[in-house]
Design an enzyme around this catalytic site. Sequence first.
Site, PDB file in Angstrom:
ATOM      1  N   LYS A 299      68.652  34.292  72.145  1.00 46.62           N
ATOM      2  CA  LYS A 299      69.577  34.332  73.282  1.00 46.62           C
ATOM      3  C   LYS A 299      70.261  32.979  73.469  1.00 46.62           C
ATOM      4  CE  LYS A 299      66.315  35.261  76.294  1.00 46.62           C
ATOM      5  NZ  LYS A 299      65.143  35.264  75.385  1.00 46.62           N
TER       6      LYS A 299
ATOM      7  N   ARG B 177      65.901  38.760  84.741  1.00 50.92           N
ATOM      8  CA  ARG B 177      64.644  38.974  84.024  1.00 50.92           C
ATOM      9  C   ARG B 177      63.763  39.991  84.711  1.00 50.92           C
ATOM     10  NH1 ARG B 177      64.263  33.949  80.973  1.00 50.92           N
ATOM     11  NH2 ARG B 177      62.464  34.139  79.612  1.00 50.92           N
TER      12      ARG B 177
ATOM     13  N   ARG C 192      59.397  26.630  66.051  1.00 51.55           N
ATOM     14  CA  ARG C 192      60.470  25.942  66.797  1.00 51.55           C
ATOM     15  C   ARG C 192      60.082  24.519  67.183  1.00 51.55           C
ATOM     16  NH1 ARG C 192      63.288  28.487  71.969  1.00 51.55           N
ATOM     17  NH2 ARG C 192      61.149  28.910  72.620  1.00 51.55           N
TER      18      ARG C 192
ATOM     19  N   ARG D  91      57.865  22.931  72.141  1.00 50.76           N
ATOM     20  CA  ARG D  91      58.065  23.286  73.553  1.00 50.76           C
ATOM     21  C   ARG D  91      56.723  23.633  74.164  1.00 50.76           C
ATOM     22  NH1 ARG D  91      62.808  27.533  75.283  1.00 50.76           N
ATOM     23  NH2 ARG D  91      61.164  28.733  76.300  1.00 50.76           N
TER      24      ARG D  91
ATOM     25  N   ARG E  26      53.876  35.402  77.135  1.00 51.40           N
ATOM     26  CA  ARG E  26      55.301  35.556  77.477  1.00 51.40           C
ATOM     27  C   ARG E  26      55.822  36.903  76.989  1.00 51.40           C
ATOM     28  NH1 ARG E  26      57.599  30.461  74.657  1.00 51.40           N
ATOM     29  NH2 ARG E  26      59.635  31.345  75.146  1.00 51.40           N
TER      30      ARG E  26
HETATM   31  P1  AP5 Z   1      66.396  30.692  70.816  1.00 51.09           P
HETATM   32  O1  AP5 Z   1      67.855  30.834  70.636  1.00 51.09           O
HETATM   33  O2  AP5 Z   1      65.885  29.535  71.602  1.00 51.09           O
HETATM   34  O3  AP5 Z   1      65.798  32.060  71.417  1.00 51.09           O
HETATM   35  P2  AP5 Z   1      65.664  32.517  72.910  1.00 51.09           P
HETATM   36  O4  AP5 Z   1      65.781  34.006  72.908  1.00 51.09           O
HETATM   37  O5  AP5 Z   1      66.595  31.755  73.792  1.00 51.09           O
HETATM   38  O6  AP5 Z   1      64.145  32.111  73.135  1.00 51.09           O
HETATM   39  P3  AP5 Z   1      63.442  31.341  74.320  1.00 51.09           P
HETATM   40  O7  AP5 Z   1      62.022  31.147  73.871  1.00 51.09           O
HETATM   41  O8  AP5 Z   1      64.195  30.119  74.729  1.00 51.09           O
HETATM   42  O9  AP5 Z   1      63.560  32.443  75.437  1.00 51.09           O
HETATM   43  P4  AP5 Z   1      62.712  32.668  76.682  1.00 51.09           P
HETATM   44  O10 AP5 Z   1      63.447  33.782  77.325  1.00 51.09           O
HETATM   45  O11 AP5 Z   1      61.268  32.903  76.465  1.00 51.09           O
HETATM   46  O12 AP5 Z   1      62.758  31.248  77.395  1.00 51.09           O
HETATM   47  P5  AP5 Z   1      63.654  30.631  78.556  1.00 51.09           P
HETATM   48  O13 AP5 Z   1      63.957  29.251  78.173  1.00 51.09           O
HETATM   49  O14 AP5 Z   1      64.767  31.538  78.952  1.00 51.09           O
HETATM   50  O15 AP5 Z   1      65.730  30.741  69.349  1.00 51.09           O
HETATM   51  C1  AP5 Z   1      64.324  30.616  69.199  1.00 51.09           C
HETATM   52  C2  AP5 Z   1      64.040  29.952  67.814  1.00 51.09           C
HETATM   53  O16 AP5 Z   1      64.504  30.829  66.789  1.00 51.09           O
HETATM   54  C3  AP5 Z   1      64.797  28.631  67.617  1.00 51.09           C
HETATM   55  O17 AP5 Z   1      64.015  27.765  66.841  1.00 51.09           O
HETATM   56  C4  AP5 Z   1      66.059  29.042  66.869  1.00 51.09           C
HETATM   57  O18 AP5 Z   1      66.565  27.992  66.089  1.00 51.09           O
HETATM   58  C5  AP5 Z   1      65.529  30.201  66.010  1.00 51.09           C
HETATM   59  N1  AP5 Z   1      66.544  31.231  65.761  1.00 51.09           N
HETATM   60  C6  AP5 Z   1      67.474  31.725  66.626  1.00 51.09           C
HETATM   61  N2  AP5 Z   1      68.212  32.689  66.037  1.00 51.09           N
HETATM   62  C7  AP5 Z   1      67.725  32.826  64.766  1.00 51.09           C
HETATM   63  C8  AP5 Z   1      68.057  33.678  63.662  1.00 51.09           C
HETATM   64  N3  AP5 Z   1      69.055  34.600  63.755  1.00 51.09           N
HETATM   65  N4  AP5 Z   1      67.344  33.547  62.515  1.00 51.09           N
HETATM   66  C9  AP5 Z   1      66.348  32.637  62.422  1.00 51.09           C
HETATM   67  N5  AP5 Z   1      65.977  31.792  63.428  1.00 51.09           N
HETATM   68  C10 AP5 Z   1      66.657  31.887  64.597  1.00 51.09           C
HETATM   69  O19 AP5 Z   1      62.627  30.653  79.769  1.00 51.09           O
HETATM   70  C11 AP5 Z   1      61.472  29.851  79.758  1.00 51.09           C
HETATM   71  C12 AP5 Z   1      60.651  30.123  81.008  1.00 51.09           C
HETATM   72  O20 AP5 Z   1      61.415  29.800  82.183  1.00 51.09           O
HETATM   73  C13 AP5 Z   1      60.192  31.565  81.233  1.00 51.09           C
HETATM   74  O21 AP5 Z   1      59.014  31.876  80.526  1.00 51.09           O
HETATM   75  C14 AP5 Z   1      60.003  31.585  82.743  1.00 51.09           C
HETATM   76  O22 AP5 Z   1      58.793  30.977  83.111  1.00 51.09           O
HETATM   77  C15 AP5 Z   1      61.141  30.702  83.237  1.00 51.09           C
HETATM   78  N6  AP5 Z   1      62.365  31.467  83.555  1.00 51.09           N
HETATM   79  C16 AP5 Z   1      63.579  31.334  82.928  1.00 51.09           C
HETATM   80  N7  AP5 Z   1      64.469  32.176  83.460  1.00 51.09           N
HETATM   81  C17 AP5 Z   1      63.816  32.864  84.442  1.00 51.09           C
HETATM   82  C18 AP5 Z   1      64.198  33.892  85.335  1.00 51.09           C
HETATM   83  N8  AP5 Z   1      65.439  34.408  85.340  1.00 51.09           N
HETATM   84  N9  AP5 Z   1      63.266  34.371  86.195  1.00 51.09           N
HETATM   85  C19 AP5 Z   1      62.011  33.870  86.206  1.00 51.09           C
HETATM   86  N10 AP5 Z   1      61.586  32.902  85.392  1.00 51.09           N
HETATM   87  C20 AP5 Z   1      62.482  32.401  84.506  1.00 51.09           C
END
Ligand code: AP5
Length: 237
Positions: A15, A90, A127, A155, A166
């Site tokens: 994402k 979410r 990652r 991370r 998660r």
């Molecule tokens: P990446 O692009 O970072 O993937 P992502 O889907 O963004 O993964 P995240 O782990 O960041 O998502 P998340 O939803 O768990 O965390 P968030 O930060 O939103 O890619 C991941 C890896 O894969 C990277 O190394 C990348 O290079 C690689 N990659 C990408 N595309 C690829 C491909 N096509 N092929 C190969 N490799 C690839 O949230 C973190 C925390 O914040 C949550 O757990 C929660 O506690 C809190 N939070 C955030 N938003 C909310 C909300 N709205 N409500 C409540 N809590 C929230």
Amino acid sequence: MALNVVMLGPPGAGKGTQAERFARTHGLPKISTGDILREAVQAGTELGRIAQVTMDAGELVGDDVMIGIVGERLKRPDTERGFVLDGFPRTVRQATALDEIMAGRGALVVVDIVVPEDVLLRRLAARRICGSCGVNALVEWTTTCGVCGGSLVTRTDDGDGIVRGRLKVYHRQTRPIVEFYSARPSFRVIDGNQPPDVVTASMDRAICQASAVPGPAKAAGASPDPVKPGPAKEVPL
Ligand code: AP5
């Protein structure tokens, strides 16, 4: 017409990577709630103190807090032409609140990025991010960040036990919003288990096509245009 994009998908689906690319190409602000929370943690604010404990446990920060943050952010004038939301909504409650915030501001284009779970686990285990600016490390960066020169770190919520937690939280609390959106004419499913440039191109096509479809009133009965996920395979960035 504003281009309002919401990116859905489990942790590691890509994402953040794809939101960044789409926002840059289309000159839109990328609003990542994970990044906003991590910045608050780094800044040591009250929000950051609450968020750190919750994020490190792999749980979700409270709906009222998140709805307040996104509601305020979407009042800023840079979102008038549209935005790319990464990590919000979410929960069904957040999705309902977003509809209320968006009243009179045009349709949402909702993209669900689908990736098999074994691939998600491998991606998150591998990652590295920059400890200073937080950007995801590219494969060619070995020890330092190519943007700011900071050191690369894991991370804090990417440890194996936390990632599995998660994913459970995703299935229990976030997956139901796919159902919430899936009947809308501007909902699209993207196969995220392809090389990043291929995902970018599919997303671009899907979003441009979805943003041109008529709103729900005119397109009643229209079905989404799902793309089935491919077989498990990992690809270097
Ligand atoms: P990446 O692009 O970072 O993937 P992502 O889907 O963004 O993964 P995240 O782990 O960041 O998502 P998340 O939803 O768990 O965390 P968030 O930060 O939103 O890619 C991941 C890896 O894969 C990277 O190394 C990348 O290079 C690689 N990659 C990408 N595309 C690829 C491909 N096509 N092929 C190969 N490799 C690839 O949230 C973190 C925390 O914040 C949550 O757990 C929660 O506690 C809190 N939070 C955030 N938003 C909310 C909300 N709205 N409500 C409540 N809590 C929230």
